[in-house]
Design a protein around this motif. Structure first.
Motif, short mmCIF file in Angstrom:
data_model
loop_
_atom_site.label_atom_id
_atom_site.label_comp_id
_atom_site.label_asym_id
_atom_site.label_seq_id
_atom_site.Cartn_x
_atom_site.Cartn_y
_atom_site.Cartn_z
N ARG A 159 0.81 -1.21 0.00
CA ARG A 159 0.00 0.00 0.00
C ARG A 159 0.85 1.27 0.00
NH1 ARG A 159 -3.40 -0.97 5.13
NH2 ARG A 159 -1.42 -1.82 5.76
N ARG A 160 0.26 2.33 -0.51
CA ARG A 160 0.89 3.65 -0.44
C ARG A 160 1.26 3.89 1.02
NH1 ARG A 160 -1.73 8.50 0.80
NH2 ARG A 160 -0.51 10.31 0.21
N GLY A 161 2.52 4.26 1.27
CA GLY A 161 3.00 4.45 2.63
C GLY A 161 3.74 3.25 3.18
N GLN A 162 3.74 2.13 2.44
CA GLN A 162 4.44 0.92 2.88
C GLN A 162 5.94 1.22 2.93
OE1 GLN A 162 2.22 -2.20 2.59
NE2 GLN A 162 3.57 -2.78 4.25
N VAL A 163 6.59 0.80 4.00
CA VAL A 163 8.01 1.07 4.22
C VAL A 163 8.84 -0.13 3.79
CG1 VAL A 163 9.76 1.60 5.96
CG2 VAL A 163 7.47 2.60 6.15
N GLY A 164 9.94 0.13 3.08
CA GLY A 164 10.85 -0.92 2.65
C GLY A 164 12.28 -0.45 2.70
N THR A 165 13.20 -1.37 2.39
CA THR A 165 14.64 -1.09 2.39
C THR A 165 15.20 -1.33 1.00
OG1 THR A 165 14.78 -1.82 4.69
CG2 THR A 165 16.85 -1.66 3.47
N VAL A 166 15.98 -0.38 0.49
CA VAL A 166 16.62 -0.52 -0.82
C VAL A 166 17.75 -1.54 -0.71
CG1 VAL A 166 17.96 0.66 -2.60
CG2 VAL A 166 16.02 1.82 -1.51
N VAL A 167 17.71 -2.57 -1.57
CA VAL A 167 18.75 -3.61 -1.55
C VAL A 167 19.55 -3.68 -2.84
CG1 VAL A 167 17.61 -5.01 0.20
CG2 VAL A 167 17.10 -5.42 -2.20
N GLU A 168 19.10 -2.95 -3.89
CA GLU A 168 19.83 -2.94 -5.17
C GLU A 168 19.41 -1.71 -5.96
OE1 GLU A 168 22.62 -3.83 -7.43
OE2 GLU A 168 22.12 -5.57 -6.19
N GLU A 169 20.33 -1.19 -6.75
CA GLU A 169 20.05 -0.04 -7.62
C GLU A 169 20.13 -0.49 -9.07
OE1 GLU A 169 22.21 4.12 -8.91
OE2 GLU A 169 22.52 3.37 -6.89
N TYR A 170 19.21 0.00 -9.91
CA TYR A 170 19.20 -0.32 -11.33
C TYR A 170 19.25 0.95 -12.16
CZ TYR A 170 17.39 -4.82 -9.63
OH TYR A 170 17.22 -6.00 -8.97
N GLU A 171 19.87 0.86 -13.32
CA GLU A 171 19.89 1.94 -14.31
C GLU A 171 20.28 3.29 -13.71
OE1 GLU A 171 16.47 1.99 -16.94
OE2 GLU A 171 16.02 -0.08 -16.37
N ASP A 172 21.37 3.31 -12.97
CA ASP A 172 21.88 4.55 -12.37
C ASP A 172 20.83 5.30 -11.56
OD1 ASP A 172 24.50 4.25 -13.36
OD2 ASP A 172 23.92 5.12 -15.28
N GLY A 173 20.05 4.57 -10.76
CA GLY A 173 19.10 5.19 -9.85
C GLY A 173 17.72 5.43 -10.43
N LYS A 174 17.44 4.88 -11.61
CA LYS A 174 16.10 5.03 -12.18
C LYS A 174 15.10 4.06 -11.55
CE LYS A 174 17.63 6.83 -16.58
NZ LYS A 174 17.79 6.58 -18.01
N ALA A 175 15.62 2.97 -10.96
CA ALA A 175 14.78 1.98 -10.28
C ALA A 175 15.60 1.32 -9.18
CB ALA A 175 14.27 0.93 -11.27
N PHE A 176 14.88 0.70 -8.24
CA PHE A 176 15.53 0.06 -7.09
C PHE A 176 14.82 -1.23 -6.74
CE2 PHE A 176 16.23 4.58 -6.84
CZ PHE A 176 17.58 4.67 -6.57
N GLU A 177 15.58 -2.22 -6.30
CA GLU A 177 15.00 -3.43 -5.71
C GLU A 177 14.76 -3.09 -4.23
OE1 GLU A 177 13.79 -7.47 -6.24
OE2 GLU A 177 14.60 -6.09 -7.72
N VAL A 178 13.53 -3.28 -3.79
CA VAL A 178 13.16 -2.91 -2.43
C VAL A 178 12.61 -4.12 -1.71
CG1 VAL A 178 11.75 -1.38 -0.99
CG2 VAL A 178 12.63 -0.55 -3.19
N GLU A 179 13.11 -4.36 -0.50
CA GLU A 179 12.62 -5.45 0.34
C GLU A 179 11.63 -4.88 1.35
OE1 GLU A 179 14.62 -7.51 3.97
OE2 GLU A 179 15.29 -8.56 2.15
N PHE A 180 10.48 -5.52 1.43
CA PHE A 180 9.45 -5.12 2.39
C PHE A 180 9.32 -6.20 3.44
CE2 PHE A 180 8.59 -2.96 -1.56
CZ PHE A 180 8.31 -1.67 -1.14
N SER A 181 9.42 -5.81 4.71
CA SER A 181 9.39 -6.75 5.83
C SER A 181 8.36 -6.32 6.86
CB SER A 181 10.76 -6.79 6.52
OG SER A 181 11.77 -7.15 5.61
N GLY A 182 7.88 -7.29 7.62
CA GLY A 182 6.96 -7.01 8.71
C GLY A 182 7.71 -6.57 9.95
#
Length: 82
Positions: free
Chosen positions: A29-52
């Motif tokens: 959901r909008r407002g969901q908190v996650g942690t960036v674990v990887e960067e793609y395309e010089d910061g245009k996208a990121f792999e984000v891990e969402f945890s409870g």
């Protein structure tokens, strides 16, 4: 400030995601908190891990930079003399 590896980020919109290590779908959901674990395309996208709150990951997805806001815990000091 640009989003960096290991930053805590917040989603700006709802996103469907496949459950981490599972076959079910979850709604991040909008407002969901996650942690960036990887960067793609010089910061245009990121792999984000969402945890409870228990620390267990429930989703890990690639998210466009414009769908994220970086969280800040300390203020940015301003030089009032300039």
């Amino acid at each position: 400030m640009e989003i960096q590896l290991h930053d805590m980020v917040v989603l700006t919109s709802n996103i469907r995601a496949k459950q981490f290590m599972g076959d079910r779908w979850v709604l991040l959901r909008r407002g969901q908190v996650g942690t960036v674990v990887e960067e793609y395309e010089d910061g245009k996208a990121f792999e984000v891990e969402f945890s409870g709150t228990d620390g267990q990951a429930f989703a890990m997805i690639a998210v466009k930079a414009e769908q994220l806001i970086s969280l800040h815990y300390e203020p940015l000091e301003l030089d009032l003399a300039s």
